[in-house]
Design an enzyme around this catalytic site. Structure first.
Site, mmCIF file in Angstrom:
data_model
loop_
_atom_site.group_PDB
_atom_site.id
_atom_site.type_symbol
_atom_site.label_atom_id
_atom_site.label_comp_id
_atom_site.label_asym_id
_atom_site.label_seq_id
_atom_site.Cartn_x
_atom_site.Cartn_y
_atom_site.Cartn_z
ATOM 1 N N HIS A 57 0.659 -0.668 0.128
ATOM 2 C CA HIS A 57 0.208 -0.166 0.013
ATOM 3 C C HIS A 57 0.614 1.606 0.380
ATOM 4 O O HIS A 57 0.293 2.476 -0.718
ATOM 5 C CB HIS A 57 -0.705 0.079 1.102
ATOM 6 C CG HIS A 57 -1.771 1.476 1.886
ATOM 7 N ND1 HIS A 57 -2.376 1.474 0.670
ATOM 8 C CD2 HIS A 57 -1.764 1.737 2.440
ATOM 9 C CE1 HIS A 57 -2.795 2.475 1.527
ATOM 10 N NE2 HIS A 57 -2.302 2.500 2.559
ATOM 11 N N HIS A 83 3.020 7.446 5.602
ATOM 12 C CA HIS A 83 1.998 8.354 5.983
ATOM 13 C C HIS A 83 1.084 7.494 6.768
ATOM 14 O O HIS A 83 -0.213 8.022 7.591
ATOM 15 C CB HIS A 83 0.676 9.109 5.337
ATOM 16 C CG HIS A 83 0.435 7.176 3.652
ATOM 17 N ND1 HIS A 83 1.305 6.597 3.191
ATOM 18 C CD2 HIS A 83 -0.732 7.076 4.720
ATOM 19 C CE1 HIS A 83 0.088 5.683 2.727
ATOM 20 N NE2 HIS A 83 -1.056 5.808 3.354
ATOM 21 N N ASP A 84 1.219 6.382 6.939
ATOM 22 C CA ASP A 84 0.458 5.517 8.433
ATOM 23 C C ASP A 84 1.131 5.172 9.468
ATOM 24 O O ASP A 84 0.818 4.828 10.225
ATOM 25 C CB ASP A 84 0.007 4.416 7.435
ATOM 26 C CG ASP A 84 -1.267 4.326 6.743
ATOM 27 O OD1 ASP A 84 -2.178 5.225 7.304
ATOM 28 O OD2 ASP A 84 -1.742 3.770 6.175
ATOM 29 N N GLU A 87 -0.029 6.522 12.583
ATOM 30 C CA GLU A 87 -1.635 6.274 12.959
ATOM 31 C C GLU A 87 -1.732 5.255 13.318
ATOM 32 O O GLU A 87 -2.286 4.640 13.843
ATOM 33 C CB GLU A 87 -2.393 6.636 11.883
ATOM 34 C CG GLU A 87 -4.070 6.207 12.052
ATOM 35 C CD GLU A 87 -4.603 7.157 10.462
ATOM 36 O OE1 GLU A 87 -5.854 6.090 9.941
ATOM 37 O OE2 GLU A 87 -4.939 8.169 10.659
ATOM 38 N N ASP A 88 -0.861 4.110 12.935
ATOM 39 C CA ASP A 88 -0.903 2.648 12.539
ATOM 40 C C ASP A 88 -0.369 1.784 13.819
ATOM 41 O O ASP A 88 -0.077 0.731 13.007
ATOM 42 C CB ASP A 88 -1.266 2.249 11.203
ATOM 43 C CG ASP A 88 -2.286 2.812 10.901
ATOM 44 O OD1 ASP A 88 -3.020 2.753 11.469
ATOM 45 O OD2 ASP A 88 -2.853 1.946 9.568
ATOM 46 N N ASP A 147 -2.422 7.631 -0.971
ATOM 47 C CA ASP A 147 -3.325 7.304 -0.082
ATOM 48 C C ASP A 147 -4.751 6.137 -0.791
ATOM 49 O O ASP A 147 -4.715 5.377 -0.541
ATOM 50 C CB ASP A 147 -3.165 7.992 1.245
ATOM 51 C CG ASP A 147 -3.579 7.819 1.912
ATOM 52 O OD1 ASP A 147 -3.702 5.989 2.210
ATOM 53 O OD2 ASP A 147 -3.947 7.792 3.054
#
Length: 203
Positions: A57, A83-84, A87-88, A147
């Site tokens: 991804h 980018h994640d 957050e993740d 994204d």
């Protein structure tokens, strides 16, 4: 109907790196090497809903930006890789900034959903996040649009039919408007919306 262009990174970073070498310098690729290594370390064995490794991804987002839109700004591309990560995973924004600098950290911050505060539902957090993106700087919007493109380009492979429908509708409502100032993304999302319009009436 125009065929929907999709982006794949199943071959992994070495193959994608070789592919990008015609557009980016070796020094820029080395900066991306560091971001990919960092993302791999933090995301570990995480997988996407359809089962593919998470890294695919992240690399798809980079591929969209370079080959779709023509972005070569290495900070934007590193932010796409990362980018994640806040957050993740357990990574903090300060760790991103300390390793990759304030410009990358700012972009990552724009595309990171906040944790719910007391009394706030996850749905409210998501709505606030999508609303905030309307004020995002252009580079952050590019990362977000890439994204979401990766997330929805094969929306029919998502294992939960109800998520396919809700994600389609959310994308039309909250993400497609963000693409209107970017001609390539505007056209891509228009083709995508038509390709997946059957989800609007799916039961």
């Amino acid at each position: 109907m125009t065929a929907l262009r999709t982006f794949e990174a199943r071959a992994g970073w070495p193959a994608l790196r070789e592919r990008l070498a015609t557009r980016l310098s070796e020094s820029e690729l080395q900066l991306l090497d560091e971001a990919v290594e960092f993302a791999v370390r933090w995301h570990g064995e995480q997988r996407r809903p359809a089962g593919e490794p998470y890294l695919e991804h992240l690399l798809e987002a980079v591929l969209v930006l370079v080959e779709g839109v023509g972005v070569t700004d290495v900070d934007v591309l590193r932010a796409a890789v990362l980018h994640d990560v806040v957050e993740d995973t357990g990574c903090s924004l300060s760790e991103v900034g300390g390793r990759f600098g304030p410009a990358v950290a700012e972009l990552v911050d724009w595309v990171t959903k906040a944790e719910p505060v007391e009394g706030q539902s996850r749905e409210q957090v998501r709505a606030a996040y999508l609303e905030r993106l309307r004020q995002a700087p252009e580079d952050a919007l590019l990362v977000k649009l890439a994204d979401r493109l990766s997330n929805v380009q094969r929306l029919d492979t998502h294992p939960r039919p109800e998520k396919r429908r809700s994600y389609y509708r959310e994308t039309l409502r909250s993400v497609v408007p963000l693409a209107q100032g970017h001609p390539w993304f505007r056209q891509w999302y228009a083709t995508w919306a038509e390709s997946f319009a059957f989800l609007e009436d799916a039961s």
